[in-house]
Design a protein around this motif. Structure first.
Motif, PDB file in Angstrom:
ATOM      1  N   GLY A   1       0.794  -1.230   0.000  1.00  0.00           N
ATOM      2  CA  GLY A   1       0.000   0.000   0.000  1.00  0.00           C
ATOM      3  C   GLY A   1       0.824   1.276   0.000  1.00  0.00           C
ATOM      4  N   ARG A   2       2.039   1.207   0.527  1.00  0.00           N
ATOM      5  CA  ARG A   2       2.898   2.387   0.590  1.00  0.00           C
ATOM      6  C   ARG A   2       4.155   2.167  -0.244  1.00  0.00           C
ATOM      7  NH1 ARG A   2       0.839   6.972   2.401  1.00  0.00           N
ATOM      8  NH2 ARG A   2       2.873   7.615   3.234  1.00  0.00           N
ATOM      9  N   CYS A   3       4.688   3.260  -0.767  1.00  0.00           N
ATOM     10  CA  CYS A   3       5.897   3.206  -1.584  1.00  0.00           C
ATOM     11  C   CYS A   3       6.719   4.461  -1.323  1.00  0.00           C
ATOM     12  CB  CYS A   3       5.541   3.088  -3.067  1.00  0.00           C
ATOM     13  SG  CYS A   3       4.687   4.538  -3.743  1.00  0.00           S
ATOM     14  N   PHE A   4       7.852   4.570  -2.016  1.00  0.00           N
ATOM     15  CA  PHE A   4       8.683   5.768  -1.896  1.00  0.00           C
ATOM     16  C   PHE A   4       8.769   6.416  -3.265  1.00  0.00           C
ATOM     17  CE2 PHE A   4      12.594   8.243  -1.560  1.00  0.00           C
ATOM     18  CZ  PHE A   4      12.410   8.868  -0.329  1.00  0.00           C
ATOM     19  N   ASN A   5       8.265   7.644  -3.348  1.00  0.00           N
ATOM     20  CA  ASN A   5       8.207   8.382  -4.605  1.00  0.00           C
ATOM     21  C   ASN A   5       9.565   9.050  -4.857  1.00  0.00           C
ATOM     22  OD1 ASN A   5       7.690  10.062  -6.753  1.00  0.00           O
ATOM     23  ND2 ASN A   5       5.953  11.121  -5.823  1.00  0.00           N
ATOM     24  N   HIS A   6      10.285   8.571  -5.884  1.00  0.00           N
ATOM     25  CA  HIS A   6      11.596   9.151  -6.197  1.00  0.00           C
ATOM     26  C   HIS A   6      11.505  10.571  -6.737  1.00  0.00           C
ATOM     27  CE1 HIS A   6      13.574   4.920  -6.652  1.00  0.00           C
ATOM     28  NE2 HIS A   6      13.674   5.382  -5.423  1.00  0.00           N
ATOM     29  N   LEU A   7      10.377  10.920  -7.332  1.00  0.00           N
ATOM     30  CA  LEU A   7      10.240  12.263  -7.901  1.00  0.00           C
ATOM     31  C   LEU A   7      10.149  13.327  -6.811  1.00  0.00           C
ATOM     32  CD1 LEU A   7       7.738  11.506 -10.812  1.00  0.00           C
ATOM     33  CD2 LEU A   7      10.242  11.662 -10.907  1.00  0.00           C
ATOM     34  N   GLU A   8       9.599  12.967  -5.667  1.00  0.00           N
ATOM     35  CA  GLU A   8       9.466  13.909  -4.550  1.00  0.00           C
ATOM     36  C   GLU A   8      10.325  13.507  -3.361  1.00  0.00           C
ATOM     37  OE1 GLU A   8       5.321  14.260  -3.645  1.00  0.00           O
ATOM     38  OE2 GLU A   8       4.819  15.134  -5.609  1.00  0.00           O
ATOM     39  N   MET A   9      10.981  12.321  -3.454  1.00  0.00           N
ATOM     40  CA  MET A   9      11.802  11.789  -2.368  1.00  0.00           C
ATOM     41  C   MET A   9      11.021  11.774  -1.058  1.00  0.00           C
ATOM     42  SD  MET A   9      14.494  10.734  -3.817  1.00  0.00           S
ATOM     43  CE  MET A   9      15.614  10.362  -2.468  1.00  0.00           C
ATOM     44  N   ALA A  10       9.835  11.170  -1.146  1.00  0.00           N
ATOM     45  CA  ALA A  10       8.959  11.099   0.018  1.00  0.00           C
ATOM     46  C   ALA A  10       8.059   9.874  -0.099  1.00  0.00           C
ATOM     47  CB  ALA A  10       8.105  12.359   0.128  1.00  0.00           C
TER      48      ALA A  10
ATOM     49  N   ALA B   1       4.658   7.699  -0.238  1.00  0.00           N
ATOM     50  CA  ALA B   1       3.427   7.996  -0.967  1.00  0.00           C
ATOM     51  C   ALA B   1       2.510   6.777  -0.942  1.00  0.00           C
ATOM     52  CB  ALA B   1       3.748   8.375  -2.408  1.00  0.00           C
ATOM     53  N   GLU B   2       1.255   7.011  -1.319  1.00  0.00           N
ATOM     54  CA  GLU B   2       0.296   5.926  -1.494  1.00  0.00           C
ATOM     55  C   GLU B   2       0.557   5.268  -2.846  1.00  0.00           C
ATOM     56  OE1 GLU B   2      -2.016   4.647   0.397  1.00  0.00           O
ATOM     57  OE2 GLU B   2      -1.865   6.028   2.108  1.00  0.00           O
ATOM     58  N   THR B   3       0.745   3.958  -2.834  1.00  0.00           N
ATOM     59  CA  THR B   3       1.048   3.249  -4.075  1.00  0.00           C
ATOM     60  C   THR B   3      -0.081   3.388  -5.091  1.00  0.00           C
ATOM     61  OG1 THR B   3       2.372   1.665  -2.829  1.00  0.00           O
ATOM     62  CG2 THR B   3       1.713   1.023  -5.058  1.00  0.00           C
ATOM     63  N   ALA B   4      -1.330   3.304  -4.637  1.00  0.00           N
ATOM     64  CA  ALA B   4      -2.466   3.397  -5.555  1.00  0.00           C
ATOM     65  C   ALA B   4      -2.466   4.720  -6.302  1.00  0.00           C
ATOM     66  CB  ALA B   4      -3.779   3.217  -4.787  1.00  0.00           C
ATOM     67  N   ALA B   5      -2.082   5.785  -5.613  1.00  0.00           N
ATOM     68  CA  ALA B   5      -2.041   7.095  -6.266  1.00  0.00           C
ATOM     69  C   ALA B   5      -0.957   7.135  -7.335  1.00  0.00           C
ATOM     70  CB  ALA B   5      -1.804   8.191  -5.222  1.00  0.00           C
ATOM     71  N   GLN B   6       0.161   6.484  -7.057  1.00  0.00           N
ATOM     72  CA  GLN B   6       1.228   6.429  -8.060  1.00  0.00           C
ATOM     73  C   GLN B   6       0.799   5.604  -9.273  1.00  0.00           C
ATOM     74  OE1 GLN B   6       4.365   8.118  -7.764  1.00  0.00           O
ATOM     75  NE2 GLN B   6       3.036   9.076  -6.253  1.00  0.00           N
ATOM     76  N   LEU B   7       0.161   4.474  -9.032  1.00  0.00           N
ATOM     77  CA  LEU B   7      -0.258   3.611 -10.135  1.00  0.00           C
ATOM     78  C   LEU B   7      -1.312   4.270 -11.010  1.00  0.00           C
ATOM     79  CD1 LEU B   7      -0.356   0.162  -8.319  1.00  0.00           C
ATOM     80  CD2 LEU B   7       1.352   0.989  -9.942  1.00  0.00           C
TER      81      LEU B   7
ATOM     82  N   PHE C   1       8.905   5.234  -8.656  1.00  0.00           N
ATOM     83  CA  PHE C   1       8.770   4.932  -7.234  1.00  0.00           C
ATOM     84  C   PHE C   1       9.292   3.539  -6.925  1.00  0.00           C
ATOM     85  CE2 PHE C   1       4.727   3.475  -9.029  1.00  0.00           C
ATOM     86  CZ  PHE C   1       4.517   2.253  -8.401  1.00  0.00           C
ATOM     87  N   LEU C   2       9.625   3.336  -5.650  1.00  0.00           N
ATOM     88  CA  LEU C   2      10.190   2.080  -5.154  1.00  0.00           C
ATOM     89  C   LEU C   2       9.265   1.487  -4.101  1.00  0.00           C
ATOM     90  CD1 LEU C   2      13.823   1.294  -4.141  1.00  0.00           C
ATOM     91  CD2 LEU C   2      12.041   1.111  -2.403  1.00  0.00           C
ATOM     92  N   ALA C   3       9.088   0.158  -4.148  1.00  0.00           N
ATOM     93  CA  ALA C   3       8.251  -0.525  -3.168  1.00  0.00           C
ATOM     94  C   ALA C   3       8.880  -1.861  -2.803  1.00  0.00           C
ATOM     95  CB  ALA C   3       6.839  -0.735  -3.726  1.00  0.00           C
TER      96      ALA C   3
END
Length: 285
Positions: free
Chosen positions: A182-191, A193-199, A208-210
């Motif tokens: 459910g959670r990941c790390f957004n490389h674009l913002e280095m923070a 994030a919610e994985t669903a929002a990224q997908l 992003f990395l998970a």
């Protein structure tokens, strides 16, 4: 089985599996790059031929190799006991010529990279990378052996390793990735994030990395295909990257996050004479 040099559509080595007819095209001089993987009559990998034809441009396609770091370091600086070294994003393995050979059992190819004077300027260790690449029935299996071949004992050789494969999809808006937490790390913002929002933003561009608990599957809804990444610890992190309008998704297995060699988070290290083996498999399911 065929294993031969070819000149068209570009200079490469071609391996054709004896039973399935699945094909690999590999350009060892360009970072040991697997440029094409034909599986069940379908080309799985994306390759920007125009950029590939211009060595001055960064590659967009195939399966680039990330070593000895994944991502970048602050100011491209790798601090070691022996001093500070300049190591650029994703390391140097994807830029150097590799050696290629047929595996002894003729099931695939072996790619080998060893240290040289240029690598030791950026990374003061003796090393050997060996990648066994096998096109199996409806799958591609990659096994990597990393060795510290330094002639004298010094500090352990720190590293991260990753693959950066580009996979064809019909349309980013009809593609999905399953199996992520459910959670990941957004490389674009280095923070975080919610994985669903990224997908939901694959067609707009994501990076992003998970850390998934099991396999991760790329779904091409328009083509009706599913490609599953099966990876084991320590190469069990997954990076998802898109670069619209390119019709491709990168589904990347990494051993450690960005800046792992500084933070220590999942940093790997080998003492003089030690080796370790990593593996992953992409299966069409």
């Amino acid at each position: 089985m065929t294993f031969r040099q070819q000149s068209a559509p570009y200079a490469h080595w071609e391996f054709v599996h004896p039973s399935s007819g699945d094909r690999l095209r590999v350009v060892p001089e360009r970072g040991g790059l697997v440029t094409e993987w034909l599986c069940n009559g379908r080309e799985m990998l994306y390759l920007d031929r125009e950029r590939f034809a211009d060595p001055a441009k960064s590659l967009r396609g195939g399966i680039p190799v990330l070593f000895p770091i994944c991502g970048n370091l602050p100011n491209d600086c790798l601090p070691l006991v022996s001093g500070d070294f300049t190591l650029k994003q994703h390391g140097f393995a994807r830029d150097l010529p590799w050696q290629i050979a047929l595996l002894a059992d003729q099931s695939g190819v072996m790619l080998t990279l060893t240290d040289c004077a240029d690598t030791r300027k950026a990374y003061p260790f003796g090393f050997r990378l060996q990648m066994e690449i096998r096109p199996l029935s409806a799958a591609l299996e990659i096994t990597i052996t990393i060795s510290n071949t330094s002639e004298s004992e010094s500090e352990p050789m720190p590293f991260s390793f990753g693959l950066h494969p580009y996979f064809n999809v019909s349309d980013l808006s009809s593609s999905a990735v399953e199996g992520l937490p459910g959670r990941c790390f957004n490389h674009l913002e280095m923070a975080e994030a919610e994985t669903a929002a990224q997908l939901s933003r694959l067609a707009q561009g994501v990076d992003f990395l998970a850390h998934a608990a099991g396999p991760v599957t790329l779904v091409d809804e328009q083509a009706g295909t599913r490609l599953q990444l099966q990876h084991q610890e320590p190469m069990d992190l997954t990076v998802v990257w898109t670069d619209p309008p390119r019709a491709m998704v990168c589904l990347e297995p990494w051993t450690g996050p960005r800046q792992a060699l500084i933070s220590g988070d999942r940093r790997l290290a080998l003492a003089q004479g030690e080796s370790t083996t990593l593996s992953c498999r992409y299966s069409v399911i």
